[in-house]
Design a protein around this motif. Sequence first.
Motif, mmCIF file in Angstrom:
data_model
loop_
_atom_site.group_PDB
_atom_site.id
_atom_site.type_symbol
_atom_site.label_atom_id
_atom_site.label_comp_id
_atom_site.label_asym_id
_atom_site.label_seq_id
_atom_site.Cartn_x
_atom_site.Cartn_y
_atom_site.Cartn_z
ATOM 1 N N SER A 1 4.812 -4.958 -7.564
ATOM 2 C CA SER A 1 5.495 -4.529 -6.349
ATOM 3 C C SER A 1 4.550 -4.507 -5.154
ATOM 4 O O SER A 1 4.944 -4.839 -4.033
ATOM 5 C CB SER A 1 6.120 -3.145 -6.558
ATOM 6 N N TRP B 1 5.125 -6.571 -1.818
ATOM 7 C CA TRP B 1 5.177 -5.882 -0.527
ATOM 8 C C TRP B 1 4.137 -6.447 0.441
ATOM 9 O O TRP B 1 4.373 -6.512 1.652
ATOM 10 C CB TRP B 1 4.980 -4.386 -0.706
ATOM 11 N N ALA C 1 5.402 -7.616 4.028
ATOM 12 C CA ALA C 1 4.825 -6.984 5.207
ATOM 13 C C ALA C 1 4.224 -7.995 6.173
ATOM 14 O O ALA C 1 4.359 -7.861 7.394
ATOM 15 C CB ALA C 1 3.768 -5.964 4.782
ATOM 16 N N TRP D 1 2.720 0.059 12.432
ATOM 17 C CA TRP D 1 3.511 -0.267 11.235
ATOM 18 C C TRP D 1 2.744 -1.235 10.342
ATOM 19 O O TRP D 1 2.689 -1.072 9.119
ATOM 20 C CB TRP D 1 4.851 -0.883 11.639
ATOM 21 N N GLU E 1 1.582 -0.076 6.550
ATOM 22 C CA GLU E 1 2.114 -0.694 5.338
ATOM 23 C C GLU E 1 1.059 -1.478 4.567
ATOM 24 O O GLU E 1 1.160 -1.633 3.357
ATOM 25 C CB GLU E 1 3.314 -1.569 5.692
ATOM 26 N N GLY F 1 1.131 1.386 2.076
ATOM 27 C CA GLY F 1 2.161 0.731 1.284
ATOM 28 C C GLY F 1 1.549 -0.126 0.199
ATOM 29 O O GLY F 1 1.573 0.226 -0.988
ATOM 30 N N TYR F 2 0.935 -1.237 0.606
ATOM 31 C CA TYR F 2 0.281 -2.113 -0.361
ATOM 32 C C TYR F 2 -0.915 -1.420 -1.026
ATOM 33 O O TYR F 2 -1.026 -1.370 -2.258
ATOM 34 C CB TYR F 2 -0.185 -3.401 0.320
ATOM 35 N N TRP G 1 7.287 5.915 -4.458
ATOM 36 C CA TRP G 1 6.592 4.921 -3.607
ATOM 37 C C TRP G 1 7.602 4.049 -2.876
ATOM 38 O O TRP G 1 7.475 3.814 -1.665
ATOM 39 C CB TRP G 1 5.684 4.044 -4.471
ATOM 40 N N LEU G 2 8.615 3.558 -3.578
ATOM 41 C CA LEU G 2 9.620 2.691 -2.973
ATOM 42 C C LEU G 2 10.403 3.427 -1.888
ATOM 43 O O LEU G 2 10.694 2.862 -0.824
ATOM 44 C CB LEU G 2 10.568 2.178 -4.052
ATOM 45 N N ARG H 1 8.532 3.323 1.311
ATOM 46 C CA ARG H 1 8.624 2.060 2.047
ATOM 47 C C ARG H 1 9.935 1.996 2.847
ATOM 48 O O ARG H 1 9.960 1.552 3.985
ATOM 49 C CB ARG H 1 8.558 0.868 1.083
ATOM 50 N N ALA I 1 10.375 2.057 6.972
ATOM 51 C CA ALA I 1 11.101 0.943 7.592
ATOM 52 C C ALA I 1 12.257 1.434 8.450
ATOM 53 O O ALA I 1 12.580 0.830 9.477
ATOM 54 C CB ALA I 1 11.616 -0.010 6.514
ATOM 55 N N ASP J 1 7.597 9.587 2.814
ATOM 56 C CA ASP J 1 6.492 8.652 2.610
ATOM 57 C C ASP J 1 5.259 9.336 2.033
ATOM 58 O O ASP J 1 4.618 8.811 1.122
ATOM 59 C CB ASP J 1 6.144 7.969 3.944
#
Length: 393
Positions: A26, A30, A34, A57, A61, A65-66, A100-101, A104, A108, A122
């Motif tokens: 994932s 992502w 991104a 942003w 991310e 995120g990653y 985690w998802l 994201r 967003a 988040d």
Amino acid sequence: MSDLGIRRRDDGPAILSYGFRPFFLSGALWAVVAVLLWLPQYFGELTLPNAFQPMDWHAHEALFGYGGAVVAGFLLTAVPNWTGRFPLRGRGLLFLFLVWLAGRLAVALSGEIGWLAATVVDCAFLFTFSFFIGREIVAGKNWRNLRVAIVVFLLATANVAFHVEAHFFGDAAYSRRFAVGVFVALIMLIGGRIIPSFTHTFLLQRRIAGRLPQKFGRYDGVCMAASVAALAGWVAVPDNKVVGLALIGAGLLNVARLARWAGERTYAEPLVLILHLAFAFIPIGFILSGLAAWSPAIAPSAGLHAWAVGAIGGMTIAVMTRASLGHTGYALRAGQGTKVLYGSIVLAALARIAAALAPQWSFILLHVAALAWLGAFLGFAVVYGPSLFRARL
């Protein structure tokens, strides 16, 4: 790293049998999404319904995120081997992944649901994860690696600061640097142990005569302390000339540290060589960031992206491929597809640094960097994705 010899019954799918499986896959996907969304924003062709400025942003991310996904995948796999305890799997792992998802999606849609709700959703992931990691390390009495849990907690704190700073000040510049600094420190800490260890094992297995890498010792501690101090100064006052000198000094210390690990003797195995190449972007980032404080000809983003794309991107994909091979039962050898991934991430880092240093060529170089980044992480999903859904061989 290797799987624990003791297994407990688990009726869930293979993708939920170990943390690296859902989070590496994932995270890689992502990283692709991104960047596909970032370039149109950078050139003013796309606006997303989030509460961040486009630059914030993009940074958020990439880092939380990653980066958060890959750190989780790595530590959920490493900590059980450090502590001898069972790994998180099945429904517990699915819950953490869904947190985690949700983060994201919340980021967003933060422009629609509000910054506070997005912040709570988040930030829940990294705090939940740091609590779990800390609990496992303490329960296993693995005190040596408690500092890793502390660094993850700092990353979670940086995420809160990022949201607050972006909302109240319109730009999360300090928090961006803080998060990058935490990642750099984490790479110096973990990389300083696994790179010489994996290199030592490789050289002995291949019976390659010559010098062996030096283990973590006093020099590494001095280098870490100087580097963290320089990073702290960079976070606070990146354009200060004294801080610039400290950054250059830390860069030179890390050059010497990397040279102690006999990386030039690993060219025969890309799986080991990529670790050295990725770590090389640590001193490059220090030196470029230090020079930027002294010369307006050096853009601050050059050093920043040496760390972000070269060190963080390179080291994470190196760890993702190695762990995925070892824990799915494949030989620790880099096939042709894996070599392409490594070449792509190095190209992405060099092109992104060059784009900062040569702004007249930035349009072309940014697209080269983006395409190479996409090749690395989409390639990971294609090459390694199927094995992450299958049981270990």
